[in-house]
Design an enzyme around this catalytic site. Structure first.
Site, PDB file in Angstrom:
ATOM      1  N   ASP A 145      -0.636   1.168   2.537  1.00  0.00           N
ATOM      2  CA  ASP A 145       0.124   1.873   1.376  1.00  0.00           C
ATOM      3  C   ASP A 145      -0.474   3.250   1.559  1.00  0.00           C
ATOM      4  O   ASP A 145      -1.436   3.654   2.202  1.00  0.00           O
ATOM      5  CB  ASP A 145      -0.434   1.131   0.137  1.00  0.00           C
ATOM      6  CG  ASP A 145       0.041   1.937  -1.265  1.00  0.00           C
ATOM      7  OD1 ASP A 145       1.267   2.267  -1.246  1.00  0.00           O
ATOM      8  OD2 ASP A 145      -1.005   2.263  -1.968  1.00  0.00           O
TER       9      ASP A 145
ATOM     10  N   THR B   9       5.517   2.650   1.210  1.00  0.00           N
ATOM     11  CA  THR B   9       5.016   3.522  -0.139  1.00  0.00           C
ATOM     12  C   THR B   9       6.172   3.639  -1.247  1.00  0.00           C
ATOM     13  O   THR B   9       7.234   3.350  -0.624  1.00  0.00           O
ATOM     14  CB  THR B   9       4.521   4.843   0.076  1.00  0.00           C
ATOM     15  OG1 THR B   9       4.263   5.613  -1.243  1.00  0.00           O
ATOM     16  CG2 THR B   9       5.470   5.647   0.900  1.00  0.00           C
TER      17      THR B   9
ATOM     18  N   ASP C 200       6.500   6.170  -2.925  1.00  0.00           N
ATOM     19  CA  ASP C 200       6.675   7.110  -3.161  1.00  0.00           C
ATOM     20  C   ASP C 200       7.897   8.065  -2.703  1.00  0.00           C
ATOM     21  O   ASP C 200       8.581   7.512  -1.850  1.00  0.00           O
ATOM     22  CB  ASP C 200       5.328   8.016  -2.498  1.00  0.00           C
ATOM     23  CG  ASP C 200       4.749   9.289  -3.379  1.00  0.00           C
ATOM     24  OD1 ASP C 200       5.428   9.814  -4.300  1.00  0.00           O
ATOM     25  OD2 ASP C 200       3.713   9.420  -3.406  1.00  0.00           O
TER      26      ASP C 200
END
Length: 1199
Positions: free
Chosen positions: A415, A689, A691
């Site tokens: 991660d 991720t 993100d």
């Protein structure tokens, strides 16, 4: 009647199976109130309670379920059968010999697994018994979380976690919004804004909320965190008003309420139906590669055992075909035996042989392996280097079954947020019109441009530059979506933004924005608050400036920019825009583009996250046009997002460039070093991720996952919009395979620097398209294969915008690929749990995002940097130890049982044991078990420091190479050779020398004892020869077990037996030792047994030494201090710094210059030198030559 039954069957199947098209939506009655009469039918539905279950067993099913799982192991099932056979028929040995070890194994394993599950029950109970506040009859009542039901109205206060999935009804804020962090769900610790239902947002007390009469219709639970469709029907004067509900109204279980005093919300999904629970994978039993090898070897030995028993049974009946040999006078058969059918007799004999030879299958190996794993796991927990003082935590082991798997990892899935990074952004610098400003460089209240390697246009900014500088600072203070949280005074002392104000801090959905606003504060411009749609900022002269916020053009990952339109107090209207350089520069019409671009590129190379800032003054007419464009897009019901994007595109044009900023996402300490070490060890690192792509890519550069020379390949939504997925995949595949000419990257050593490094970036939406089974396109079936082929040839892969379940899918995809590599997943949030459970080894980080990951993982570590030691040192040792343990166990059991097989040829196949019962039972339990158990706990074939310093040694044990078939066959043949030497050596040596000094003749028990004595000494000495790391414990256990055998034999034969009426071993051992030839034969046979193995080792070490053996030789030469003399020591940044004086803050202009040098040295060190010990010239070269001023290994970017 038949009709009724079929209807009933359909209903039952629908009810049990939960047929999707049966009930595709659910109706929830808020506060369990019936709708007004005449509006709609009231149909109460049953939903699960709010209990979360992560445990595997209950009190009632533990024993049957655990026994079933344990007897699924081939070995345990086999020993159960043997035990039953010994109970049923007359066998040469006692049932206790196999029953007792089996009972011990089953009990130890059950206790261990029961304890682990009890810990899971405790964790579940702490969650399920957590108190929640529920509104009932106009009052707030406390309940346990597990008793929450769908339809309950819940009161949640600030910093509390949502107990289930909720629809927001109202909040303490006037505008009906609330702020939430979803760190434990998708890893983003930023604040997100959620909205209350418009018609209920004014209800702010328990009584008001309790008076709401409404129903919610929504979809059935599904795992996608970002998707929700529903509608709420609110009854005002019996007339329903329908309002749409989307993901912006849905608060997910596990998220935390922030910066909002309290909220009222209604529960819609509870317990195992919440989105968080649906994203969990079921915890399945993980099996290590070593255990799979053990089971394969077990099957081979089982075949050997059956063939031995079959051969002996056949030969017995061939032997007895001669009437003279059939029934000797001392062993006549009874009547019942004579009348038995020959098939039954043969089958009974076959089973008896199976029992006699069954010791070739080592039951005690499983006990030893269980103990080795359980005790060995404490070395991780006791490791002081893996203790984190800041957290006060050390590494934890939740599952000890996978220790050796840590030494076999080929893919690491990590991660990003909170795992690689600390999730702390820091403002580094900004550049306005070519002038660089570093915070805190202030002289007489004047912010000075920072001295950097940039030609200043002017030593001090002129009046014009001063204006654009202030405009830039104002732009950054206004162009964001940051909220200000006012803090009360601390201990009565008012500290604040400026004197007399309460302390405040910034929160935002993007940590970058907070860093920029805080950076501006340090440069003299402070953002105060957003009040009544006016943004207030405090300038350098301590004057408050007010700007009316007219529009926010929100950020999205396709545009990669955001804008605000504000009206200054003077009436001027400005559009301020900030975004990625690639999305701002093409829209700029004036400004000092070249200087700013040079600075942006410089900062990007440093691994900093850069943003460009631009503005555009708007006339009132232009502003009216903008308003019209935006409103028409916002009111569209279809394709709203697309129309908004088009409007934004038209508005954000003709910009004037102001400057750029640089922010650093602080990587965790030594994260880059850890990733580099994993690469050198031959592992592939993937970052998965939730993100944004830009953020994730910047982190990947900073953590050295991508190098500056890495060629980035993109497989993203943006690219698949331009051309079809099919074309993009084939393009990428051609690019990669052209470079490698059809060979996979694995065939290249990662030390060779001449091939292009590829890095792949893929996002969640494209991944879904790749993994989707093809319907319309016949080619789409093999997208998966092409995707895997591309990934295999990339040194690093970044997957962004991943849902938790997608992370698990990626891991599963790689696990199932044709090489079946060993995978490891590491993360710190609840969003990483499914990937941690899916991978072969799951590691949780005890981070800021709760302990969900640490609880569900196999191992938990405080920081990402500890992964390096865990894999390169602990994993390496565990694998070396257990592979020796497994091979040695099979070897010593072949040595033990093969003489028994040969003995049958000399005793008329009468199932006569060669060894005494005590020896049969204690051989594996006492005489030979402790030395190998200790070896498997403390052996260190190479010094720990060398393993850490040189990750490439990890490659030597990759792909389960110490448990491959050739090595297994070598150990088996060694065992057979030793058995033949022992048996026939003893047989021929005593062919003539049949008398002892007092004229007594040797009997069969003496012969068996002689063979057994040679056997125990040979296998123990074999282990002593394999031991590299000697401590007093080794000496005590190895020589102690041999002394124990001798003392036991003396007691068993001389002192204990006379008191029992069983004389066969009486004085046998004493008598054997009183014979001179017996001593000679023991010494000769042990030497003859060990000689081939010793010769093989000496020859192989001299002619074809492995890397490991070279290091062992060198370490002996340097008396265990090799790591200090290693040529790598001179290349470490710390050593370089000591020689070159204090290092500058940032990189030297060309820091990569040193890398080929390092590679060259390592290459020479491992491959080219016939003897690893030729160090002096290398050392001299590394220390002596200066290799040009800039060429030394300067320290990398401080992260």
């Amino acid at each position: 009647m038949g009709m009724d039954f079929s209807t009933l069957r359909t209903l039952i199947s629908r009810y049990c199976v939960g047929e999707e098209n049966w009930v595709d939506s659910r109706t929830i009655y808020i506060g369990h109130k019936e709708p007004p009469p005449g509006t709609e039918a009231y149909i109460p539905q049953r939903y699960p309670d709010n209990r979360i279950v992560s445990s595997k067993y209950t009190f009632w099913n533990f024993i049957p379920k655990n026994l079933f799982e344990q007897f699924r192991r081939i070995a345990n099932f086999y020993f159960l059968i043997i035990f039953l056979v010994q109970l049923i028929i007359d066998t040469p040995t006692s049932p206790i010999t196999s029953g007792l070890p089996l009972f011990f194994v089953i009990t130890v394993t059950a206790i261990k697994q029961g304890y682990e599950d009890w810990l899971r029950h405790k964790a579940d109970n702490s969650v399920n018994q957590c108190p929640v506040h529920v509104v009932q009859h106009g009052k707030v009542v406390r309940k346990q979380s597990r008793k929450l039901r769908v339809g309950d109205v819940v009161l949640v206060k600030e910093n509390e976690t949502f107990p289930c999935d909720l629809i927001l009804l109202s909040s303490s804020r006037d505008d009906g919004t609330c702020f939430v962090t979803t760190a434990s769900l998708d890893g983003e610790s930023s604040h997100k804004t959620y909205y209350a239902v418009q018609d209920t947002k004014a209800y702010n007390t328990e009584e008001e909320v309790d008076s709401i009469q409404a129903t919610i219709e929504c979809e059935q639970p599904q795992p996608d965190l970002y998707k929700f469709v529903g509608r709420i029907n609110i009854y005002m004067n019996n007339e329903p008003a329908a309002r749409p509900l989307g993901s912006e109204n849905l608060l997910l279980r596990g998220a935390t309420l922030k910066n909002t005093e309290y909220i009222y919300a209604v529960s819609i999904y509870t317990g195992m139906e919440t989105k968080m629970a649906l994203n969990y994978q079921a915890k399945s039993q993980k099996r290590s590669a070593v255990e799979k090898s053990m089971n394969a070897y077990l099957v081979v030995y089982l075949c050997i055992l059956i063939s031995k028993a079959f051969i002996n049974t056949v030969l017995k009946y061939v032997w007895q075909a001669n009437p003279n040999r059939d029934e000797p006078w001392y062993n006549e058969r009874t009547e019942t035996e004579k009348q038995r059918h020959i098939v039954i007799r043969a089958f009974t004999d076959f089973l008896a042989y199976m029992v006699l030879f069954n010791y070739i299958i080592p039951v005690s190996m499983y006990v030893t392996v269980e103990m080795q794993k359980f005790l060995g796991s404490y070395f991780i927990m006791w490791d002081d280097e893996m203790f984190d003082e800041e957290l006060g935590e050390r590494a934890m082991v939740n599952t000890s079954d996978l220790n050796e798997e840590l030494g076999q990892v080929e893919y690491v899935f990590t991660d990003k947020t909170g795992t690689l990074t600390e999730n702390n952004m820091e403002f580094i610098e900004c550049c306005v019109d070519g002038h660089v400003y570093v915070p805190d460089v202030i002289c007489n209240g004047q912010v000075m441009p920072g001295a950097a390697s940039m030609d200043m246009i002017d030593s001090s900014p002129g009046p014009g530059a001063r204006d654009s500088e202030e405009l830039f600072f104002r732009a950054l203070c206004l162009c964001h979506t940051v909220q200000v949280k006012e803090e009360e005074t601390v201990d009565g002392i008012k500290q604040g933004i400026h004197q007399g104000k309460a302390t405040s801090f910034y929160i935002s959905s993007s940590p970058d924005e907070v860093a920029l606003v805080e950076g501006m504060k340090r440069l003299g411009f402070t953002y105060l608050r957003l009040k009544d749609s006016h943004m207030e900022i405090l300038n350098r002269e301590d004057e408050i400036e007010r700007f009316e916020l007219l529009e926010v053009l929100t950020f999205d990952s396709v545009r990669r920019r955001m804008s605000v339109i504000v009206r200054a107090s003077t009436g001027e209207i400005y559009l301020f825009c900030k975004g990625a350089d690639s999305s701002i520069f093409p829209r700029v019409v004036s400004g000092k583009v070249d200087q700013v671009r040079a600075r942006v590129e410089h900062n990007a190379v440093e691994g900093l996250r850069t943003l460009c800032v631009a503005y555009r003054p708007l006339t009132p007419e232009q502003y009216q046009e903008v308003c019209h464009l935006l409103n028409s897009a916002k009111l569209a019901l279809q394709d709203r997002d697309k129309k908004l994007a088009e409007a934004y595109d038209l508005i954000e044009t003709d910009l004037i460039l102001l400057g750029a900023t640089a922010v650093e996402d602080r990587l965790q300490e030594k994260a880059a070093d850890t990733i580099e070490s994993l690469h050198k060890a031959g592992m592939k690192v993937w970052v998965l991720t939730g993100d944004k792509m830009e953020t994730a890519a910047a982190t990947c550069y900073a953590s050295k996952l991508f190098r500056r020379s890495t060629q980035i390949l993109e497989l993203t939504t943006k690219r698949t919009e331009e051309q079809s997925l099919h074309d993009v995949l084939f393009d990428l595949s051609r690019t990669v395979l052209r470079q490698y000419g059809g060979m996979t990257r694995d065939t290249f050593s990662s030390l060779s620097g001449d091939c292009v490094d590829y890095g792949l970036i893929i996002d969640g939406a494209t991944l879904s398209a790749v993994l989707k089974p093809g319907q319309e396109d016949s080619n789409s079936g093999n997208y998966k294969e092409i995707f895997l082929e591309i990934c295999r040839n990339c040194s690093a892969v970044l997957c962004c915008r991943m849902a938790p379940l997608q992370k698990a899918q990626i891991v599963k995809l790689i696990k199932a690929s044709k090489e079946h590599p060993i995978t490891l997943a590491i993360g710190d949030g609840a969003n990483d749990v499914s990937m941690i459970l899916e991978a072969h080894v799951g590691i949780g980080i005890m981070g800021k995002e709760g302990r969900q990951a640490a609880r569900n993982s196999d191992y938990a570590i405080p920081k990402f940097k500890h992964l390096k030691k865990m894999l390169l040192v602990h994993g390496h040792y565990y694998y070396i130890r257990i592979s020796e343990l497994v091979q040695y166990f099979f070897y010593k059991n072949v040595c033990f049982i093969f003489p028994q097989f040969l003995y049958q040829f000399f005793c008329g196949f009468s199932q006569q044991p060669l060894y005494d019962t005590a020896y049969l039972t204690l051989y594996n339990i006492s005489f030979t078990s402790l030395p190998i158990l200790l070896y498997s706990l403390i052996e260190q074939h190479i010094n720990m420091d060398i393993l850490k310093k040189d990750p490439s040694l990890y490659r030597d044990i990759a792909k389960n190479c110490l448990l491959r078939w050739p090595i297994f066959i070598y150990w088996t043949f060694l065992g057979v050779y030793d058995a033949v030497v022992m048996f026939f050596g003893a047989y021929f040596l005593f062919d003539n020398t049949t008398f002892t000094s007092n004229g007594q003749m040797f009997g069969n028990w003496t012969f068996g004892t002689l063979v057994f004595t040679v056997l125990v000494f040979t296998v123990t000495f074999k282990l002593a020869l394999d031991t590299h790391y000697w401590t007093w414990i080794n000496h005590f256990v190895i020589w102690g077990s041999l002394i124990f055998f001798v003392i036991f034999s003396l007691l068993w034969g001389g002192i204990i037996w006379p008191f029992l009426n069983y004389q066969r071993m009486y004085y046998v051992f004493m008598q054997m030792l009183s014979s001179g030839p017996a001593w000679l034969s023991i010494i000769l046979l042990i030497t003859a047994g060990l000689l081939p193995d010793v010769l093989k080792k000496v020859v192989c070490r001299a002619l074809w030494p492995t890397t490991t053996e070279r290091i062992q030789n060198a370490d002996k030469l340097y008396n265990g201090q090799l790591s200090e003399f290693s040529p790598l020591a001179s290349l470490h940044p710390a050593a370089q710094q000591r020689r070159d004086g204090p290092a500058p803050q940032r990189n030297p202009p060309n820091p990569r210059r040193s890398e080929p040098l390092a590679k060259k040295l390592m290459f020479t060190r491992w491959r080219n030198t016939p003897d690893y010990c030729t160090f002096p010239p290398l050392l001299q070269f590394a220390d002596g030559s200066r290799h040009s001023g800039r060429g030394g290994a300067g320290p990398e970017t401080s992260v």
